[in-house]
Enzyme design. Structure first.
Site, mmCIF file in Angstrom:
data_model
loop_
_atom_site.group_PDB
_atom_site.id
_atom_site.type_symbol
_atom_site.label_atom_id
_atom_site.label_comp_id
_atom_site.label_asym_id
_atom_site.label_seq_id
_atom_site.Cartn_x
_atom_site.Cartn_y
_atom_site.Cartn_z
ATOM 1 N N HIS A 1 0.762 -1.416 0.089
ATOM 2 C CA HIS A 1 -0.200 -0.237 0.044
ATOM 3 C C HIS A 1 0.814 1.217 0.053
ATOM 4 O O HIS A 1 1.930 1.163 0.612
ATOM 5 C CB HIS A 1 -0.835 -0.141 1.262
ATOM 6 C CG HIS A 1 -2.092 0.792 1.261
ATOM 7 N ND1 HIS A 1 -2.007 2.191 1.545
ATOM 8 C CD2 HIS A 1 -3.249 0.652 0.877
ATOM 9 C CE1 HIS A 1 -3.107 2.842 1.172
ATOM 10 N NE2 HIS A 1 -4.084 1.932 0.854
ATOM 11 N N ASP B 1 -7.985 -5.378 -0.187
ATOM 12 C CA ASP B 1 -8.372 -6.305 -1.064
ATOM 13 C C ASP B 1 -8.038 -7.511 -1.012
ATOM 14 O O ASP B 1 -8.378 -8.389 -1.453
ATOM 15 C CB ASP B 1 -7.980 -5.762 -2.459
ATOM 16 C CG ASP B 1 -8.450 -4.397 -2.914
ATOM 17 O OD1 ASP B 1 -7.678 -3.415 -3.012
ATOM 18 O OD2 ASP B 1 -9.742 -4.157 -2.924
HETATM 19 C C1 SDX Z 1 -6.208 0.003 -3.014
HETATM 20 O O1 SDX Z 1 -4.437 4.693 -2.203
HETATM 21 C C2 SDX Z 1 -5.529 3.881 -1.254
HETATM 22 O O2 SDX Z 1 -5.864 4.162 -0.308
HETATM 23 C C3 SDX Z 1 -6.132 2.840 -2.225
HETATM 24 C C4 SDX Z 1 -6.900 1.815 -1.348
HETATM 25 C C5 SDX Z 1 -8.163 2.606 -1.117
HETATM 26 O O3 SDX Z 1 -8.998 2.212 -0.157
HETATM 27 O O4 SDX Z 1 -8.610 3.510 -1.803
HETATM 28 O O5 SDX Z 1 -6.465 1.321 -0.019
HETATM 29 C C6 SDX Z 1 -7.440 0.717 -2.074
HETATM 30 O O6 SDX Z 1 -6.201 0.450 -4.032
HETATM 31 C C7 SDX Z 1 -5.172 -0.857 -2.185
HETATM 32 C C8 SDX Z 1 -4.199 -1.413 -3.081
HETATM 33 C C9 SDX Z 1 -4.668 -2.277 -3.841
HETATM 34 N N1 SDX Z 1 -3.691 -2.920 -4.758
HETATM 35 C C10 SDX Z 1 -3.103 -3.921 -4.891
HETATM 36 O O7 SDX Z 1 -3.176 -4.795 -3.929
HETATM 37 C C11 SDX Z 1 -2.064 -4.425 -6.031
HETATM 38 C C12 SDX Z 1 -0.876 -4.999 -5.546
HETATM 39 N N2 SDX Z 1 0.004 -3.925 -4.848
HETATM 40 C C13 SDX Z 1 0.753 -3.029 -5.366
HETATM 41 O O8 SDX Z 1 0.717 -3.132 -6.657
HETATM 42 C C14 SDX Z 1 1.482 -1.796 -4.589
HETATM 43 O O9 SDX Z 1 1.873 -2.301 -3.513
HETATM 44 C C15 SDX Z 1 0.519 -0.659 -4.641
HETATM 45 C C16 SDX Z 1 0.333 -0.071 -5.951
HETATM 46 C C17 SDX Z 1 -0.572 -0.680 -3.734
HETATM 47 C C18 SDX Z 1 1.450 0.835 -3.987
HETATM 48 O O10 SDX Z 1 2.371 0.716 -4.785
HETATM 49 P P1 SDX Z 1 3.539 1.683 -4.569
HETATM 50 O O11 SDX Z 1 3.536 2.654 -3.220
HETATM 51 O O12 SDX Z 1 3.781 2.631 -5.738
HETATM 52 O O13 SDX Z 1 4.948 0.978 -4.291
HETATM 53 P P2 SDX Z 1 5.985 0.493 -5.338
HETATM 54 O O14 SDX Z 1 5.047 -0.069 -6.741
HETATM 55 O O15 SDX Z 1 6.910 1.600 -5.815
HETATM 56 O O16 SDX Z 1 6.546 -1.028 -4.738
HETATM 57 C C19 SDX Z 1 7.613 -0.545 -3.961
HETATM 58 C C20 SDX Z 1 8.484 -1.954 -3.862
HETATM 59 C C21 SDX Z 1 8.846 -2.306 -5.500
HETATM 60 O O17 SDX Z 1 9.933 -3.019 -5.069
HETATM 61 P P3 SDX Z 1 11.410 -2.527 -5.287
HETATM 62 O O18 SDX Z 1 11.421 -1.830 -6.722
HETATM 63 O O19 SDX Z 1 11.966 -1.515 -4.267
HETATM 64 O O20 SDX Z 1 12.440 -3.635 -5.485
HETATM 65 O O21 SDX Z 1 7.594 -3.143 -3.263
HETATM 66 C C22 SDX Z 1 7.435 -3.992 -4.519
HETATM 67 C C23 SDX Z 1 7.637 -3.196 -5.697
HETATM 68 O O22 SDX Z 1 8.261 -4.096 -6.696
HETATM 69 N N3 SDX Z 1 5.909 -4.291 -4.338
HETATM 70 C C24 SDX Z 1 5.595 -5.658 -4.342
HETATM 71 C C25 SDX Z 1 4.037 -5.349 -4.206
HETATM 72 N N4 SDX Z 1 3.814 -4.100 -4.068
HETATM 73 C C26 SDX Z 1 4.946 -3.537 -4.007
HETATM 74 N N5 SDX Z 1 6.100 -6.782 -4.753
HETATM 75 C C27 SDX Z 1 5.393 -7.695 -4.975
HETATM 76 N N6 SDX Z 1 4.061 -7.738 -4.470
HETATM 77 C C28 SDX Z 1 3.462 -6.631 -4.360
HETATM 78 N N7 SDX Z 1 2.230 -6.661 -4.106
#
Ligand code: SDX
Length: 429
Positions: free
Chosen positions: A306, A363
């Site tokens: 998140h 989720d």
């Molecule tokens: C919602 O914003 C809100 O409040 C949203 C929400 C709401 O109520 O409105 O809470 C609802 O959207 C919840 C989130 C739902 N999405 C997912 O579950 C999709 C999976 N999660 C991700 O794609 C990710 O965690 C995000 C999009 C939620 C957040 O992304 P960020 O903050 O931009 O983080 P990032 O993509 O820059 O990741 C940081 C690191 C990366 O690794 P490095 O480059 O540092 O090596 O963490 C890794 C990412 O690859 N990473 C994950 C991961 N999420 C982040 N690796 C594996 N699995 C994951 N789910």
């Protein structure tokens, strides 16, 4: 504590005021930065940028805190209802009995769509994604009452917002019925909000759904837990569109489109598809976790991570606890819940997830409950939209009631070609 920050640039010092929120969070006010220094800021994804001051929802990502208008989500989940929370978010206070009665009366008054809306549903192909239908039909339903697409009128806002909350549910149910080639089921005035939704989804002309109180309560909780979440992607979209003074229906229809994305509200559908894929592969989740750590995005652990929560999402904790209770009360077991719990257990011991502070979000478990309620996976994000509607409406109102009322218009750092001149067609290589 200092109430200003000093920016030193090109041998010049500029004082920038520091704002303090009601929970003590601090923010540098850069509204005059460009005029004072010629500089703008750059923040890809807005992870460090406050787009507004808002009094609706507070999140502390480090401590896993979520409050709607100051009330902890845990208390509201235990003691309140979705419709009461909708009023709280939109109007700022818990409703009195008279207000709740009046609100409920408006939701009943507006629960039926204009009959001509049926023809719009006929125009969609059977396999149209219900989020596409929802966004289109919210805008379409605004066309049937002239004033809804006119200028914002605070005196009519209570009726307009009640209409939208009531009709988003009816549109969602009709979209589902259309996708299955089933006859439309009209709402019953004697049913409360969530019960009426399940009735419109699953009753038949010859047999009303036997409403299970546990199922109604579980879905009402899902709606309540999704009702608002400060400046997430879809809510920021609603505020962006509202800032141009577009109407409530246009602004929230845009919010539906933003929510649809698999990184946002579409994640609940993606989680179920991920769990199904893990089960079909005979994996107990450990192989998938290893693939998710590759970071190439092909095996992202959906429902994990998140932008704000660097701790357990409090909503995920509540839904996880409800999962077992709901499954037990409706006498269902679900192997996907076991896989989800194994994934969580493995990930929360793994440095890759711990170092990146990746925890289950709202989720991760919500789809398990919706699946137990026989809601099809392609409707999961629609459930999220129904739940988030009061939050979008509250944010829309906050934009409209802002006396400054500035249109949202961010700047950029330009990285394209510098000036060049037109080349006639015959001279191009
Ligand atoms: C919602 O914003 C809100 O409040 C949203 C929400 C709401 O109520 O409105 O809470 C609802 O959207 C919840 C989130 C739902 N999405 C997912 O579950 C999709 C999976 N999660 C991700 O794609 C990710 O965690 C995000 C999009 C939620 C957040 O992304 P960020 O903050 O931009 O983080 P990032 O993509 O820059 O990741 C940081 C690191 C990366 O690794 P490095 O480059 O540092 O090596 O963490 C890794 C990412 O690859 N990473 C994950 C991961 N999420 C982040 N690796 C594996 N699995 C994951 N789910």
């Amino acid at each position: 504590m200092s109430d200003s920050a000093t920016l030193r640039f090109n041998n010049k010092e500029t004082q920038l005021p520091v704002l303090t929120g009601s929970e003590g969070e601090r923010g540098i006010n850069i509204e005059k930065l460009r005029s004072q220094t010629g500089l703008i800021t750059y923040d890809d994804g807005f992870g460090n940028t406050g787009s507004c001051a808002s009094a609706i929802t507070f999140i502390d990502g480090e401590r896993g805190i979520l409050r709607y208008r100051g009330y902890p989500i845990e208390e509201l989940a235990e003691k309140s209802s979705f419709i009461e929370v909708a009023w709280l978010l939109i109007h700022g206070e818990l409703p009195t009995e008279a207000q709740l009665r009046g609100f409920s009366g408006l939701l009943t008054e507006f629960q039926v769509l204009h009959e001509d809306m049926k023809y719009h549903f006929e125009g969609f192909p059977p396999n149209a994604h219900p989020m596409a239908i929802l966004s289109s039909m919210i805008n379409a339903s605004g066309c049937y009452v002239r004033e809804l697409t006119g200028p914002y009128d605070p005196r009519k806002f209570e009726r307009h917002s009640a209409r939208l909350i009531s009709q988003v549910r009816t549109i969602a149910a009709f979209a589902y019925r259309k996708s299955r080639g089933l006859p439309i089921i009209y709402p019953k005035p004697e049913y409360k909000y969530t019960a009426n939704f399940l009735h419109m989804m699953f009753s038949m002309p010859y047999a009303d759904l036997d409403l299970d109180a546990a199922a109604v309560e579980a879905l009402d909780q899902i709606f309540l837990l999704h009702a608002d979440h400060e400046q997430n992607c879809s809510t920021s979209t609603v505020r962006m569109v509202a800032s141009s003074r577009a109407n409530l229906f246009a602004s929230t229809a845009a919010g539906v489109c933003a929510l649809w994305g698999p990184l946002h509200g579409g994640a609940n559908q993606a989680v179920l598809e991920m769990l199904e894929k893990i089960r079909a592969a005979g994996d107990d989740g450990s192989r998938f976790i290893e693939a998710a750590k590759s970071g190439d995005g092909s095996h992202r652990l959906m429902g994990f991570g998140h932008r704000v929560y660097k701790n357990y999402d409090p909503r995920a904790r509540i839904i996880r606890e409800r999962c077992e209770a709901v499954l037990a009360r409706i006498h269902r077991s679900d192997p996907l819940l076991d896989i989800a719990k194994k994934l969580e257990e493995t990930a929360l011991k793994d440095d890759y997830f711990l170092q990146r502070k990746l925890y289950p979000n709202v989720d991760f478990y919500s789809g398990i409950i919706m699946r137990a309620l026989n809601i099809p996976v392609e409707m999961f994000t629609v459930m999220f939209a129904i739940g988030r509607m009061p939050g979008w409406i509250a944010n829309f109102r906050e934009v409209m009631d802002d006396p400054k009322g500035k249109i949202y218009r961010p700047r950029q750092i330009y990285t394209g070609s510098t000036e060049r001149h037109y080349i006639p067609l015959g001279e191009r290589k």
